[in-house]
Scaffold this motif. Structure first.
Motif, short mmCIF file in Angstrom:
data_model
loop_
_atom_site.label_atom_id
_atom_site.label_comp_id
_atom_site.label_asym_id
_atom_site.label_seq_id
_atom_site.Cartn_x
_atom_site.Cartn_y
_atom_site.Cartn_z
N HIS A 47 7.18 19.84 -49.62
CA HIS A 47 5.71 19.87 -49.63
C HIS A 47 5.11 18.92 -50.67
O HIS A 47 4.20 19.28 -51.41
N ASP A 48 5.65 17.71 -50.71
CA ASP A 48 5.13 16.66 -51.59
C ASP A 48 5.26 15.32 -50.86
O ASP A 48 5.27 15.29 -49.63
N ALA A 49 5.37 14.25 -51.60
CA ALA A 49 5.45 12.92 -50.99
C ALA A 49 6.69 12.76 -50.11
O ALA A 49 6.67 11.99 -49.14
N TYR A 50 7.77 13.49 -50.41
CA TYR A 50 8.95 13.43 -49.56
C TYR A 50 8.64 13.94 -48.16
O TYR A 50 9.06 13.36 -47.16
N TYR B 78 5.88 10.07 -41.50
CA TYR B 78 5.32 8.76 -41.19
C TYR B 78 6.35 7.64 -41.06
O TYR B 78 6.04 6.60 -40.49
N PHE B 79 7.53 7.81 -41.57
CA PHE B 79 8.54 6.74 -41.47
C PHE B 79 9.08 6.70 -40.05
O PHE B 79 9.40 7.73 -39.46
N PRO B 80 9.21 5.51 -39.46
CA PRO B 80 9.72 5.41 -38.08
C PRO B 80 11.25 5.51 -38.04
O PRO B 80 11.96 4.51 -38.13
N ALA C 106 -3.44 5.58 -45.96
CA ALA C 106 -4.17 4.55 -46.69
C ALA C 106 -5.68 4.75 -46.62
O ALA C 106 -6.37 4.61 -47.64
N TRP C 107 -6.21 5.07 -45.45
CA TRP C 107 -7.65 5.17 -45.31
C TRP C 107 -8.18 6.54 -45.72
O TRP C 107 -8.97 6.67 -46.64
N ARG C 108 -7.74 7.57 -45.01
CA ARG C 108 -8.33 8.89 -45.24
C ARG C 108 -7.91 9.52 -46.56
O ARG C 108 -8.71 10.15 -47.23
N HIS C 109 -6.63 9.37 -46.92
CA HIS C 109 -6.14 10.04 -48.12
C HIS C 109 -6.39 9.22 -49.38
O HIS C 109 -6.95 9.72 -50.35
N TRP C 110 -5.96 7.95 -49.39
CA TRP C 110 -6.10 7.14 -50.60
C TRP C 110 -7.53 6.64 -50.80
O TRP C 110 -8.07 6.74 -51.89
N SER C 111 -8.14 6.09 -49.75
CA SER C 111 -9.47 5.50 -49.90
C SER C 111 -10.59 6.54 -49.97
O SER C 111 -11.46 6.47 -50.83
N LEU C 112 -10.56 7.47 -49.03
CA LEU C 112 -11.63 8.48 -48.98
C LEU C 112 -11.34 9.72 -49.82
O LEU C 112 -12.23 10.52 -50.05
N GLY D 38 -2.33 19.24 -42.55
CA GLY D 38 -1.19 19.84 -41.87
C GLY D 38 0.02 19.99 -42.75
O GLY D 38 0.17 19.33 -43.78
N HIS D 39 0.89 20.87 -42.36
CA HIS D 39 2.18 21.13 -43.01
C HIS D 39 2.06 21.23 -44.53
O HIS D 39 2.57 20.41 -45.29
N PHE D 40 1.34 22.24 -44.97
CA PHE D 40 1.19 22.54 -46.39
C PHE D 40 0.62 21.37 -47.19
O PHE D 40 1.03 21.09 -48.32
N GLY D 41 -0.31 20.64 -46.59
CA GLY D 41 -0.97 19.56 -47.28
C GLY D 41 -0.18 18.28 -47.40
O GLY D 41 -0.39 17.49 -48.33
N THR D 42 0.74 18.05 -46.47
CA THR D 42 1.55 16.83 -46.52
C THR D 42 1.45 15.99 -45.26
O THR D 42 2.13 14.97 -45.15
N LYS D 43 0.62 16.40 -44.31
CA LYS D 43 0.59 15.73 -43.01
C LYS D 43 -0.86 15.54 -42.57
O LYS D 43 -1.63 16.49 -42.55
#
Length: 155
Positions: free
Chosen positions: A32-35, A41-43, A95-101, A107-112
């Motif tokens: 439930h963090d950056a991992y 998001y990784f393909p 990049a847009w919604r999370h970092w910029s705005l 979703g998923h405990f604040g990670t998605k």
């Protein structure tokens, strides 16, 4: 040698889905963090690139004159479209919604983000197309192998 590069790409494409499983079992989805965000998001799945890679690996092994040119690059167009799709998901959600705005993930405990959930249905359809692609390129490879065997027998 060109075949070495194709083999390296083939190995990479086959290990990426395994990497997703292993990182998932290592707890990356549950951290439930950056991992966790990375996992969404990784393909990891590149089924659309696996067929052409195998085919061109075979061609590079059996034909000294084989060159990867413009016409061959078109075989990877579906895989490139998939990568652009994943990049759009990352760009919009992270990049847009999370970092910029500064909006939090929902979703998923604040990670998605919002589009990551949308991608799950699309990824399933793309996986099916990837299986069809692998079958088609397998047939092409088998056809070329039969031609190559006849060439070896004749010469």
């Amino acid at each position: 040698m060109a075949s070495d590069g194709w083999l390296a790409l083939l190995l990479l494409l086959n290990t990426l889905p395994l990497t997703q499983w292993m990182l998932g079992f290592a707890g990356w989805y549950d951290s439930h963090d950056a991992y966790s965000t990375f996992m969404f998001y990784f393909p990891f799945s590149h089924w659309l690139a696996l067929g052409p890679t195998f085919y061109f690996y075979f061609r590079s092994l059996t034909n000294q004159d084989f060159r990867f040119g413009r016409a061959e690059k078109l075989h990877f167009l579906p895989a490139a479209v998939y990568l652009v799709w994943r990049l759009v998901l990352f760009g919009y959600d992270i990049a847009w919604r999370h970092w910029s705005l500064g909006e939090p993930f929902t979703g998923h405990f604040g990670t998605k983000g919002a589009l990551a959930g949308l991608s799950e249905g699309v990824d399933g359809d793309l996986e099916l197309l990837g299986y069809i692609s692998i079958f088609a390129y397998g047939r092409l490879t088998l056809r070329d192998y039969q031609r190559y065997r006849r060439y070896l027998d004749d010469n």
